[in-house]
Scaffold this active site. Sequence first.
Site, PDB file in Angstrom:
ATOM      1  N   CYS A   1      26.498  53.145  15.047  1.00 22.50           N
ATOM      2  CA  CYS A   1      27.685  52.851  15.854  1.00 22.50           C
ATOM      3  C   CYS A   1      28.977  53.109  15.074  1.00 22.50           C
ATOM      4  O   CYS A   1      29.014  53.023  13.837  1.00 22.50           O
ATOM      5  CB  CYS A   1      27.665  51.401  16.319  1.00 22.50           C
ATOM      6  SG  CYS A   1      26.325  51.031  17.468  1.00 22.50           S
TER       7      CYS A   1
ATOM      8  N   GLU B   1      31.612  51.235  14.898  1.00 22.51           N
ATOM      9  CA  GLU B   1      32.075  50.061  14.158  1.00 22.51           C
ATOM     10  C   GLU B   1      31.412  49.987  12.781  1.00 22.51           C
ATOM     11  O   GLU B   1      32.068  49.673  11.785  1.00 22.51           O
ATOM     12  CB  GLU B   1      31.772  48.770  14.935  1.00 22.51           C
ATOM     13  CG  GLU B   1      32.476  48.675  16.273  1.00 22.51           C
ATOM     14  CD  GLU B   1      31.623  49.151  17.445  1.00 22.51           C
ATOM     15  OE1 GLU B   1      31.754  48.575  18.532  1.00 22.51           O
ATOM     16  OE2 GLU B   1      30.824  50.101  17.277  1.00 22.51           O
TER      17      GLU B   1
ATOM     18  N   CYS C   1      26.277  45.415  16.456  1.00 20.43           N
ATOM     19  CA  CYS C   1      27.610  45.436  15.845  1.00 20.43           C
ATOM     20  C   CYS C   1      28.226  44.043  15.792  1.00 20.43           C
ATOM     21  O   CYS C   1      28.917  43.707  14.831  1.00 20.43           O
ATOM     22  CB  CYS C   1      28.531  46.405  16.588  1.00 20.43           C
ATOM     23  SG  CYS C   1      28.138  48.125  16.219  1.00 20.43           S
TER      24      CYS C   1
ATOM     25  N   CYS D   1      28.298  46.388  20.697  1.00 16.53           N
ATOM     26  CA  CYS D   1      26.916  46.075  21.053  1.00 16.53           C
ATOM     27  C   CYS D   1      26.451  44.849  20.255  1.00 16.53           C
ATOM     28  O   CYS D   1      27.148  44.368  19.360  1.00 16.53           O
ATOM     29  CB  CYS D   1      26.008  47.275  20.771  1.00 16.53           C
ATOM     30  SG  CYS D   1      25.702  47.597  19.014  1.00 16.53           S
TER      31      CYS D   1
END
Length: 139
Positions: free
Chosen positions: A55, A57, A99, A96
Amino acid sequence: MLSDKDKELIAAATAAISQRYRNDWQEVGAAMRTRDGRIVTGVNIDAYIGRIAVCAEAIAIGRAITETGDHGIETIVAVRHPKPGEPGQIAVVSPCGICRELIHDYDAKARVIVPQNGREPEVVTIGELLPNKYRRGNE
């Protein structure tokens, strides 16, 4: 209500994915402000085998740690670029679950900018997004 600093983060995440967007490969950009004031960006890394995707992040957090060490997360945001032909424009998305865990692990007091049902995004704490956080042993 978003502050100018929050809007600056959204703009940084938007710029990151606008510059690096590749249909079916990179569609999410993230930006975080560290507690020492730096803005660090990242874009997601997709893969043919979905479980090895990373991801945006996580990329931003990794860059921050790699570049000058862990200084905590003041605020973080992710935005998603629509696919070709998909209606809409680049917009804030919620992190998500993985994350959320990662953000909390690196800074339990982090602020997160999240969408708000078509209205201006809002700022919440990571604890609000991740109540009853997983802990190891007696932590």
